[in-house]
Design a protein around this motif. Structure first.
Motif, short mmCIF file in Angstrom:
data_model
loop_
_atom_site.label_atom_id
_atom_site.label_comp_id
_atom_site.label_asym_id
_atom_site.label_seq_id
_atom_site.Cartn_x
_atom_site.Cartn_y
_atom_site.Cartn_z
N TYR A 158 3.40 16.55 -2.43
CA TYR A 158 2.86 16.43 -3.52
C TYR A 158 1.88 17.74 -3.77
O TYR A 158 1.87 18.27 -5.26
CB TYR A 158 2.49 14.89 -4.26
CG TYR A 158 1.43 14.96 -5.68
CD1 TYR A 158 1.91 14.40 -6.43
CD2 TYR A 158 0.12 15.50 -5.47
CE1 TYR A 158 1.35 14.10 -7.58
CE2 TYR A 158 -0.43 15.34 -6.75
CZ TYR A 158 -0.14 14.80 -7.68
OH TYR A 158 -0.73 14.52 -8.74
N ARG A 159 1.08 18.30 -2.66
CA ARG A 159 -0.09 18.89 -2.72
C ARG A 159 0.86 20.61 -3.26
O ARG A 159 0.35 21.20 -3.61
CB ARG A 159 -1.00 19.20 -1.58
CG ARG A 159 -1.38 17.06 -1.12
CD ARG A 159 -2.20 18.36 -0.22
NE ARG A 159 -2.43 19.05 0.97
CZ ARG A 159 -1.63 18.34 1.80
NH1 ARG A 159 -1.77 17.55 2.54
NH2 ARG A 159 -1.91 19.61 2.89
N PRO A 200 13.44 10.79 -4.91
CA PRO A 200 13.60 9.59 -5.33
C PRO A 200 12.75 8.24 -5.61
O PRO A 200 11.57 8.59 -5.19
CB PRO A 200 14.77 9.34 -4.26
CG PRO A 200 13.65 10.30 -3.11
CD PRO A 200 13.56 11.26 -3.76
N THR A 201 12.95 7.48 -6.53
CA THR A 201 12.00 6.42 -6.76
C THR A 201 12.27 5.17 -5.37
O THR A 201 10.30 4.50 -5.81
CB THR A 201 12.76 5.71 -7.60
OG1 THR A 201 13.73 5.18 -7.86
CG2 THR A 201 12.78 6.48 -9.34
N GLY A 249 0.91 -0.89 -0.30
CA GLY A 249 -0.44 -0.16 0.47
C GLY A 249 0.71 1.34 0.08
O GLY A 249 0.85 1.76 -0.68
N TRP A 250 2.01 1.40 0.70
CA TRP A 250 2.52 2.56 0.98
C TRP A 250 3.72 2.70 -0.54
O TRP A 250 4.24 3.95 -1.34
CB TRP A 250 3.53 2.23 2.28
CG TRP A 250 2.65 3.01 2.97
CD1 TRP A 250 2.22 1.99 4.65
CD2 TRP A 250 2.23 4.50 3.73
NE1 TRP A 250 1.48 2.67 4.97
CE2 TRP A 250 1.29 4.53 4.93
CE3 TRP A 250 2.43 5.20 2.57
CZ2 TRP A 250 0.70 5.41 5.22
CZ3 TRP A 250 1.76 6.66 3.41
CH2 TRP A 250 1.31 6.39 4.44
N SER A 251 3.94 1.29 -0.66
CA SER A 251 4.67 1.16 -1.99
C SER A 251 3.47 2.14 -3.29
O SER A 251 4.12 2.71 -3.99
CB SER A 251 4.95 0.53 -2.34
OG SER A 251 6.08 -0.43 -1.57
N ASP A 252 2.20 1.68 -3.76
CA ASP A 252 1.07 1.97 -4.44
C ASP A 252 1.84 3.92 -4.10
O ASP A 252 1.75 4.71 -4.75
CB ASP A 252 0.35 1.43 -4.56
CG ASP A 252 -0.85 1.91 -5.19
OD1 ASP A 252 -0.46 2.15 -6.03
OD2 ASP A 252 -1.87 2.43 -4.35
N ARG A 253 1.22 4.30 -2.98
CA ARG A 253 0.69 5.75 -2.69
C ARG A 253 2.08 7.08 -2.53
O ARG A 253 1.74 7.86 -3.00
CB ARG A 253 -0.07 5.41 -1.08
CG ARG A 253 -1.06 5.30 -0.79
CD ARG A 253 -1.23 5.79 1.03
NE ARG A 253 -0.97 4.98 1.54
CZ ARG A 253 -1.35 3.34 1.61
NH1 ARG A 253 -2.17 2.62 1.50
NH2 ARG A 253 -0.77 2.66 2.92
N ALA A 270 1.62 9.77 -5.83
CA ALA A 270 2.39 10.98 -5.21
C ALA A 270 3.74 11.24 -5.72
O ALA A 270 4.29 12.40 -5.44
CB ALA A 270 2.00 11.23 -3.41
N LEU A 271 4.10 10.84 -6.69
CA LEU A 271 5.96 10.78 -7.01
C LEU A 271 5.53 12.46 -8.12
O LEU A 271 4.93 12.62 -8.66
CB LEU A 271 5.94 10.05 -8.43
CG LEU A 271 7.47 9.78 -8.24
CD1 LEU A 271 8.77 9.33 -7.00
CD2 LEU A 271 7.95 8.06 -9.02
N THR A 272 7.33 12.68 -7.76
CA THR A 272 7.25 14.46 -8.23
C THR A 272 8.14 13.96 -9.11
O THR A 272 9.14 12.98 -9.03
CB THR A 272 7.25 15.75 -7.66
OG1 THR A 272 8.11 14.82 -6.24
CG2 THR A 272 5.84 15.72 -6.92
#
Length: 355
Positions: free
Chosen positions: A320-321, A190-191, A176-180, A184-186
């Motif tokens: 992200y926001r 880092p990936t 779940g945290w990997s997906d979230r 939210a990646l900008t």
């Protein structure tokens, strides 16, 4: 007492209409009179928290942040329910009064709870407390005691057995945290691929005894008695609470626990006085928790790394926001640097781990 947590003027763009709030509360909470005065608590980077003052009574209003938010985050009704029902087994939850689902009132769902007046520790230990190292150590152990107590609550007896699904909890959190994080990646973030791969490879079985998981247990979510600051009288911020693996919750808490010996760049992330003389180190924290919980913890590397990764996910969602102009709060501009530092910390733990 001056140390009691204080509200300040409302940040630009996060204002509430006092007349609308006053009308709603008087219609839903008996006995209110006088004029409502609204200010904002400056802490927190997720849900917004306001102080509603009447001549004879004070309340706290919680609402989601403005702008983009994760679908499952900021569930006001869930947090309202937890406060009301968990109090029977864990008497440190503030009393919740009303939950408003009509978004036309202020533009979002919100709920209102009692204000528990007290001291909230921020990044530094207040000099006015004048705590000795021994007193600080005792407070630190009391802080851990409350976490152990929470993890041992009979959640079924509180009517919260359906709050979460403990089976497969560890795997769901990593996935779940990997997906979230990816959502939210900008472009400047880092990936985290090496860390995600390690977490998937080293994933342990779920803890044999699931418990209530607070998911944000820190000193700045704990209220100390203003007349006896050694005593914890309240625990706040239950928005992410669920049922799951208590060691994952301990990992969440340790991710925020920056100790005195950590390097200077890490110290810049500290939001609680976990470095004060007398505070336990992370290893001492884990050892004391294990002793009080009556369990054995052979290695904490996985849970600590998970906690740091999850914290990076939270930080990135907030950044992200800011990146997309959905919030003007300038505090969040630095969150990209925090994200990169958290990744470096994880890579160091992984590099030394014997798992």
């Amino acid at each position: 007492m001056a140390l009691t947590d204080q509200s300040t003027r409302i940040r630009t763009g996060e204002e509430l209409d006092a007349a609308v709030i006053d009308t709603y509360l008087k219609a839903n909470i008996p006995g209110l009179s006088g004029e409502a005065k609204i200010s904002q608590f400056p802490g927190g980077a997720s849900n917004l928290t306001y102080l509603i003052e009447y001549p004879q009574q004070e309340f706290v209003l919680r609402r989601p942040p403005f702008g983009h938010k994760a679908k499952s985050a900021h569930d006001m009704g869930r947090e309202y329910r937890i406060l009301n029902q968990l109090n029977a087994g864990f008497p440190y939850c503030p009393k919740a009064y009303v939950h408003c689902t009509d978004e036309s009132v202020i533009g979002a769902e919100f709920y209102v709870m009692e204000r528990v007046k007290g001291i909230i520790l921020r990044s530094e230990m207040p000099a006015e407390l004048n705590f000795s190292a021994e007193q600080t150590a005792a407070l630190c152990k009391s802080f851990i005691d409350k976490l152990v107590e929470l993890h041992n609550v009979d959640y079924n007896a509180c009517g919260l057995g359906d709050l979460g699904k403990p089976e497969g909890y560890v795997e769901r959190q990593i996935r779940g945290w990997s997906d979230r994080y990816e959502k939210a990646l900008t472009p400047d973030a880092p990936t985290w691929e090496p860390v995600k791969a390690w977490l998937n490879d080293k994933m342990p079985a779920d803890h044999h005894k699931p418990g209530i998981v607070h998911n944000d247990y820190r000193f700045d979510n704990v209220i100390l008695d203003p007349n006896n600051p050694m005593q914890i009288i309240g625990v706040l911020d239950w928005e992410m609470t669920t049922i799951g693996d208590p060691l994952m919750d301990l990992g969440n808490t340790l991710a925020y626990w920056i100790e005195a010996g950590d390097p200077a760049p890490v110290q810049l992330m500290r939001r609680q006085p976990s470095n004060a003389p007398g505070m336990l180190t992370r290893q001492q924290f884990v050892d004391y928790y294990a002793e009080k919980a009556g369990i054995e913890i052979k290695s904490f590397d996985f849970y600590y790394t998970y906690g740091l990764f999850r914290l990076a996910g939270i930080v990135q969602q907030i950044y992200y926001r800011f990146y997309h102009g959905q919030t003007q709060d300038k505090r969040f501009a630095q969150f990209i640097h925090m994200n990169k530092l958290l990744e470096q910390m994880c890579l160091q733990v992984i590099g030394k781990s014997t798992l």
